[in-house]
Structure formats: structure tokens, C-alpha cells
Design an enzyme around this catalytic site. Structure first.
Site, short mmCIF file in Angstrom:
data_model
loop_
_atom_site.label_atom_id
_atom_site.label_comp_id
_atom_site.label_asym_id
_atom_site.label_seq_id
_atom_site.Cartn_x
_atom_site.Cartn_y
_atom_site.Cartn_z
N TYR A 135 3.87 6.55 10.29
CA TYR A 135 3.06 5.38 9.93
C TYR A 135 3.90 4.32 9.20
O TYR A 135 3.77 3.13 9.45
CB TYR A 135 1.88 5.85 9.05
CG TYR A 135 0.80 4.82 8.85
CD1 TYR A 135 -0.14 4.54 9.84
CD2 TYR A 135 0.70 4.12 7.65
CE1 TYR A 135 -1.14 3.61 9.66
CE2 TYR A 135 -0.31 3.18 7.45
CZ TYR A 135 -1.22 2.93 8.46
OH TYR A 135 -2.22 2.01 8.27
N PRO A 161 -3.76 -0.37 18.90
CA PRO A 161 -3.48 -0.84 17.54
C PRO A 161 -3.63 0.22 16.45
O PRO A 161 -3.25 -0.02 15.30
CB PRO A 161 -4.49 -1.97 17.33
CG PRO A 161 -5.56 -1.75 18.33
CD PRO A 161 -4.93 -1.05 19.49
N LYS A 211 1.62 -0.55 15.25
CA LYS A 211 3.04 -0.57 15.62
C LYS A 211 3.49 -1.76 16.45
O LYS A 211 4.70 -2.01 16.58
CB LYS A 211 3.38 0.72 16.40
CG LYS A 211 3.35 1.97 15.55
CD LYS A 211 4.56 2.07 14.65
CE LYS A 211 4.43 3.11 13.57
NZ LYS A 211 4.28 2.57 12.23
N HIS A 236 0.83 -1.20 0.00
CA HIS A 236 0.00 0.00 0.00
C HIS A 236 0.87 1.25 0.00
O HIS A 236 1.70 1.44 0.88
CB HIS A 236 -0.91 0.02 1.22
CG HIS A 236 -2.02 -0.99 1.16
ND1 HIS A 236 -2.97 -1.14 2.13
CD2 HIS A 236 -2.33 -1.90 0.20
CE1 HIS A 236 -3.82 -2.09 1.79
NE2 HIS A 236 -3.44 -2.57 0.63
N TYR A 277 -9.23 4.78 7.95
CA TYR A 277 -9.45 5.06 9.38
C TYR A 277 -10.58 6.08 9.46
O TYR A 277 -10.43 7.20 8.95
CB TYR A 277 -8.17 5.64 10.01
CG TYR A 277 -7.04 4.65 10.14
CD1 TYR A 277 -6.25 4.30 9.04
CD2 TYR A 277 -6.74 4.06 11.37
CE1 TYR A 277 -5.20 3.39 9.16
CE2 TYR A 277 -5.69 3.15 11.50
CZ TYR A 277 -4.93 2.82 10.40
OH TYR A 277 -3.90 1.92 10.52
P1 FAD Z 1 2.78 -12.23 21.65
O1 FAD Z 1 2.35 -12.28 20.23
O2 FAD Z 1 1.78 -11.93 22.69
O3 FAD Z 1 3.53 -13.57 21.97
C1 FAD Z 1 3.86 -13.96 23.29
C2 FAD Z 1 3.90 -15.48 23.36
O4 FAD Z 1 4.27 -15.88 24.67
C3 FAD Z 1 2.54 -16.11 23.09
O5 FAD Z 1 2.67 -17.11 22.12
C4 FAD Z 1 2.10 -16.64 24.45
O6 FAD Z 1 1.30 -17.81 24.32
C5 FAD Z 1 3.43 -16.93 25.10
N1 FAD Z 1 3.38 -16.91 26.57
C6 FAD Z 1 2.69 -16.03 27.37
N2 FAD Z 1 2.88 -16.32 28.67
C7 FAD Z 1 3.70 -17.39 28.70
C8 FAD Z 1 4.27 -18.16 29.75
N3 FAD Z 1 3.98 -17.87 31.04
N4 FAD Z 1 5.06 -19.20 29.44
C9 FAD Z 1 5.34 -19.49 28.13
N5 FAD Z 1 4.83 -18.81 27.09
C10 FAD Z 1 4.03 -17.77 27.38
N6 FAD Z 1 0.80 -4.82 15.51
C11 FAD Z 1 1.30 -4.32 14.33
O7 FAD Z 1 2.52 -4.11 14.22
N7 FAD Z 1 0.48 -4.06 13.25
C12 FAD Z 1 -0.86 -4.26 13.32
O8 FAD Z 1 -1.57 -4.05 12.32
C13 FAD Z 1 -1.42 -4.72 14.58
N8 FAD Z 1 -2.75 -4.93 14.72
C14 FAD Z 1 -3.22 -5.48 15.87
C15 FAD Z 1 -4.58 -5.69 15.97
C16 FAD Z 1 -5.10 -6.24 17.13
C17 FAD Z 1 -6.59 -6.42 17.23
C18 FAD Z 1 -4.22 -6.62 18.20
C19 FAD Z 1 -4.78 -7.26 19.46
C20 FAD Z 1 -2.88 -6.42 18.10
C21 FAD Z 1 -2.34 -5.84 16.95
N9 FAD Z 1 -0.98 -5.61 16.83
C22 FAD Z 1 -0.51 -5.04 15.67
C23 FAD Z 1 -0.06 -5.94 17.92
C24 FAD Z 1 0.68 -7.29 17.72
O9 FAD Z 1 -0.25 -8.33 17.51
C25 FAD Z 1 1.55 -7.59 18.95
O10 FAD Z 1 2.31 -6.44 19.23
C26 FAD Z 1 2.49 -8.80 18.72
O11 FAD Z 1 1.77 -10.00 18.77
C27 FAD Z 1 3.63 -8.85 19.74
O12 FAD Z 1 4.39 -10.01 19.60
P2 FAD Z 1 5.12 -10.69 20.85
O13 FAD Z 1 5.80 -11.89 20.31
O14 FAD Z 1 5.88 -9.67 21.59
O15 FAD Z 1 3.95 -11.11 21.84
C1 PHB Z 2 -5.02 -4.97 10.71
O1 PHB Z 2 -4.95 -5.19 9.48
O2 PHB Z 2 -5.43 -5.84 11.50
C2 PHB Z 2 -4.67 -3.63 11.22
C3 PHB Z 2 -4.18 -2.68 10.34
C4 PHB Z 2 -3.88 -1.41 10.81
C5 PHB Z 2 -4.08 -1.11 12.14
C6 PHB Z 2 -4.54 -2.07 13.02
C7 PHB Z 2 -4.84 -3.34 12.56
O3 PHB Z 2 -3.82 0.15 12.57
#
Ligand code: FAD
Ligand code: PHB
Length: 390
Positions: free
Chosen positions: A384, A292, A296, A72, A200
Site C-alpha cells: 500500500y 483504484p 496505484k 496518514h 475501506y
Molecule cells: P491521464 O491522467 O489519463 O492523462 C492523459 C492525458 O492525455 C489527458 O490529459 C488526456 O486529455 C490526454 N489525451 C488523451 N487522448 C489524447 C489524444 N488523442 N491527443 C492528445 N491528448 C490526449 N491513482 C492513484 O495513484 N491514487 C489514487 O488514489 C487514485 N484514485 C483514483 C480514483 C478514481 C476514481 C480514478 C478514475 C482514478 C484514480 N487513480 C488513482 C488513477 C489515476 O487518476 C490515473 O492513473 C492517472 O491519471 C494516470 O495519469 P496519466 O497521465 O497516465 O493519464
Molecule cells: C481517493 O482519495 O480518491 C482515493 C484514495 C484511495 C483509493 C482510491 C481513491 O484507493
């Protein structure tokens, strides 16, 4: 058991780190409490910065991403029934990528399976010990048996609800937090996206986001109250509410269909400092959460892990601990800029239940300013698409 780096959490941060270390010849073991099936199906982020795409390519997991991703060059803001496009490419020189987090999780898990990385799924009661000594260790239970892993370092990649951050004494850890009075209700559906780029929407009924996973799969979000229960939202109710919040020409083109997934996520800004305690290093959501709106979270997790892997590799190859010592400060400098942007995008696009008429007018004026001034558009665009790595 013994390893060089014990990694808690097998989400994107944990698996990216394990891959970077594996490629550099550093041993790691990943402890993950969920099943592989659960992780492969978990739907979260969708929008990647170019720096995240580059990292995935550098570690050899970009083949499917490069084939399937959508690129995009712009993004839209809609308000007062009007649509305003921000030309990201023209203003910042960069584009953003649509490719689901679930796909990245699958690509990483496939690569680790092929490489034989030790990943313990369904690891129960993971706990961290001896963090400020020479030999930190991880303890967990699996299949009724207790296991112990002695490590050189521990990486806490276990997300916001994990145990790693909790292992840092409260007198060491400073926490900064802002909880928003709303959440996002998201659905996924096998329908073509309503627009070729994201929209948005700031509407008096609340914020709405039109996004996608592919040309045949859409993702939509609605601002709802933080306590909202997704079970109270039939597909019909969701689509009707969404249509009510979109500009008329967009609503007219919306293709609806059965949802494949529906869930509510609360919105929160959170930073824990420092991101290091002794031989424990936090990365990703374990250390910081963003609302979200700025897309980021996953991108920040990837940036942390890039810095952490660089620091660990420097330590093992040259014995130089400078990068390990500077890890927390280096991450936090970028984290705070992304925090500021995510909070600002949220403030700009959502309807705050307690906003005064003055604040509401100021928000409308800011939307008009940002979308009409080149300086305003540029400030949105450069944040962004992702700020440079320092
Ligand atoms: P997580 O993905 O939470 O991974 C942590 C892992 O640790 C999990 O697998 C969990 O099961 C495991 N764990 C937890 N506790 C324990 C334990 N005690 N022992 C062993 N394992 C454990 N980010 C973006 O950059 N772009 C987006 O468009 C975006 N959109 C989003 C939309 C939504 C609706 C949501 C909810 C989030 C969004 N995010 C987005 C954020 C993104 O999903 C998270 O920032 C990302 O998953 C972070 O990765 P992580 O590996 O740090 O944590
Ligand atoms: C998504 O595609 O899930 C998404 C995209 C942009 C955002 C948040 C979520 O700001």
C-alpha cells in the site's frame, strides 16, 4: 517543427516527463487535446506514495504539496461491523500522503507556464508516424491548420483512451485485461472527513471507501453496477446508501452536505506489453490501468516517467541506450506487482455478484486473517505504501 521528445498527453505523466526533461536541458513539446481549464478541474486520484512525493519535490513543484498535504500513518479495513487499523508506519516504516491529483495538475501547469514549456492545448487529431525509423513525427490539427513535429523520440502519455498505444501494430502488442462487474460512484463534498484516515469497507450491500482531499473536503466512493448512471443518484440517495454500508459508529459521525462532483468510474485491470515500440515509449495509463482500490494508478505513472526520463537523459548525455532498451522490462516488473496488489485489494474488499457461498466465506476468512496476523498486515502495508524502485 522539430523537437527532441514529442509528448502526447498533458496529464500527470506527460507533464512530469516534460518537467524532468526540461530540468535536464532536453527539449520537449506536449500535445494535449483538452483545454487548460478542463485539466485544472479534473478530479481523480488522492493518495500518493512517498516515492511520488519525493519526485514532485525533486522537480521543484512540492512547495504547496508540503504545506497542504495530509500524512496518514495508517489505514482501516471495516467488515462485519468491525474496524481494523493497519499501522502502515509501524509495519513498513513509511506513510502515505493525501493530496489531490487536480492539485498536482495545477502545480505542474503553473511550473510549466513559468518555465515557458511549449504545451499545445486543444490539439486535435493527433497521430503518430515513422515510429520504427530514425525520425518519428507527430501530426495534429489546431485552429483548422495541420502541424507536423519531427522528433527523436515520442512519449505516449495519453491515458487509457489515447492514440499512442493504438499506433503499435497489434502483432507486436500483447494485452492482458480483466474487467470487473462493477464500478465506483464517487462524490466530493465540502464536509469534514468522517475519519482522520481512510476506511475501506466490505459490506453486504457492496464496497464503500471513505477518503478525503483536506480536513474540510471529503471524497466517498460506493461500489455500484458497471452500467450505473450517476444522474440516478441524488445526494440524499448517496448519503443514505453510504451510511448503510459503514460500521454504525462511523455512520453516526458522518457529516453530509451537497456534492460538488459526482461520477461513475468503471473498474479494470489492464497491461499492454511491451511499453516500447521503436522510438515510441508508453508511460502511465496509456500502458496500464489498475482498479483504484490500491490507489496505484497515478503512482505507477510517476514511476514510469522517472524511469523514462532517466533513460532519455542517459541517452542524450552519454549516448548510452541501455536504459532505453531496458525501459519496458524495468517498468513492467513493478507494474505487475502493483497490478497484483490492486486486483487482490479489490477481491478482498468488494462484493462480487457471482461469488459462491464458498467464495464469500473464504473472503471473510481472508479479511479476518489479514487484519489479525502481523504477516498479513505487513503484506498489505508494504504494498500500500509503495514497493521500492528497482
Ligand atoms: P491521464 O491522467 O489519463 O492523462 C492523459 C492525458 O492525455 C489527458 O490529459 C488526456 O486529455 C490526454 N489525451 C488523451 N487522448 C489524447 C489524444 N488523442 N491527443 C492528445 N491528448 C490526449 N491513482 C492513484 O495513484 N491514487 C489514487 O488514489 C487514485 N484514485 C483514483 C480514483 C478514481 C476514481 C480514478 C478514475 C482514478 C484514480 N487513480 C488513482 C488513477 C489515476 O487518476 C490515473 O492513473 C492517472 O491519471 C494516470 O495519469 P496519466 O497521465 O497516465 O493519464
Ligand atoms: C481517493 O482519495 O480518491 C482515493 C484514495 C484511495 C483509493 C482510491 C481513491 O484507493
Amino acid at each position: 517543427m522539430r523537437t527532441q521528445v514529442g509528448i502526447v498527453g498533458g496529464g500527470p505523466a506527460g507533464l512530469l516527463l516534460a518537467r524532468l526533461l526540461g530540468l535536464a536541458g532536453i527539449e520537449a513539446i506536449v500535445l494535449e487535446r483538452r483545454t487548460p481549464e478542463y485539466l485544472r478541474a479534473r478530479i481523480r486520484a488522492g493518495l500518493l506514495e512517498q516515492g511520488t512525493v519525493d519526485l514532485l519535490n525533486e522537480i521543484g513543484v512540492g512547495a504547496r504539496l508540503n504545506r497542504e498535504r495530509l500524512i496518514h500513518d495508517g489505514v482501516e479495513l471495516a467488515f462485519d461491523g468491525q474496524r481494523r487499523r493497519i499501522d502502515l508506519k509501524a509495519l513498513s516504516g513509511k506513510s502515505v500522503t493525501i493530496y489531490g491529483q487536480a492539485e498536482i495538475q495545477n502545480d505542474l501547469m503553473d511550473a510549466h507556464e513559468a518555465a515557458g514549456t511549449p504545451i499545445v492545448y486543444e490539439a486535435e487529431d493527433v497521430s503518430l508516424h515513422g515510429l520504427t525509423g530514425e525520425t518519428p513525427h507527430l501530426r495534429y490539427r489546431k485552429g483548422g491548420k495541420q502541424h507536423d513535429i519531427t522528433c527523436d523520440f515520442i512519449a505516449g502519455c495519453d491515458g487509457f483512451h489515447g492514440v499512442s498505444r493504438e499506433a503499435i501494430p497489434p502483432d507486436v502488442l500483447r494485452v492482458y485485461e480483466k474487467v470487473y462487474p462493477f464500478g465506483w460512484l464517487g462524490i466530493l463534498s465540502e464536509t469534514p472527513p468522517v475519519n482522520h484516515e481512510l476506511i475501506y469497507n466490505n459490506h453486504e450491500r457492496g464496497f464503500a471507501l471513505c477518503t478525503m482531499r483536506s480536513l474540510t473536503r471529503s471524497r466517498y466512493y460506493l461500489q455500484v453496477s458497471a452500467e450505473e448512471d450517476a444522474a440516478h443518484w441524488s445526494d440524499d440517495r448517496f448519503w443514505t446508501e453510504l451510511k448503510g454500508r459503514l460500521p454504525p459508529d462511523v455512520a453516526a459521525g458522518l457529516v453530509t452536505g451537497p456534492s460538488i462532483e459526482k461520477s461513475v468510474a468503471p473498474l479494470r485491470s489492464f497491461v499492454a506489453e511491451p511499453m516500447r515500440h521503436g522510438r515510441l515509449f508508453l508511460a502511465g495509463d496509456a500502458a496500464h490501468i489498475v482498479p483504484p482500490t490500491g490507489a496505484k494508478g497515478l503512482n505507477l505513472a510517476a514511476a514510469d516517467v522517472r524511469f523514462l526520463a532517466e533513460a532519455l537523459v542517459a541517452h542524450y548525455k552519454t549516448g548510452n541506450a541501455q536504459l532505453l532498451d531496458g525501459y519496458s522490462a524495468r517498468c513492467l516488473a513493478r507494474v505487475w506487482k502493483a497490478q497484483r496488489f490492486s486486483w487482490w485489494m479489490t477481491s478482498l474488499t468488494h462484493r462480487f455478484p457471482d461469488a459462491s457461498p464458498f467464495e464469500r466465506r473464504a473472503q471473510a476468512a481472508e479479511l479476518a486473517y489479514i487484519t489479525s496476523s502481523k504477516a498479513g498486515q505487513t503484506t498489505l502495508a508494504e504494498n500500500y505504501v509503495g514497493l521500492p524502485f528497482a
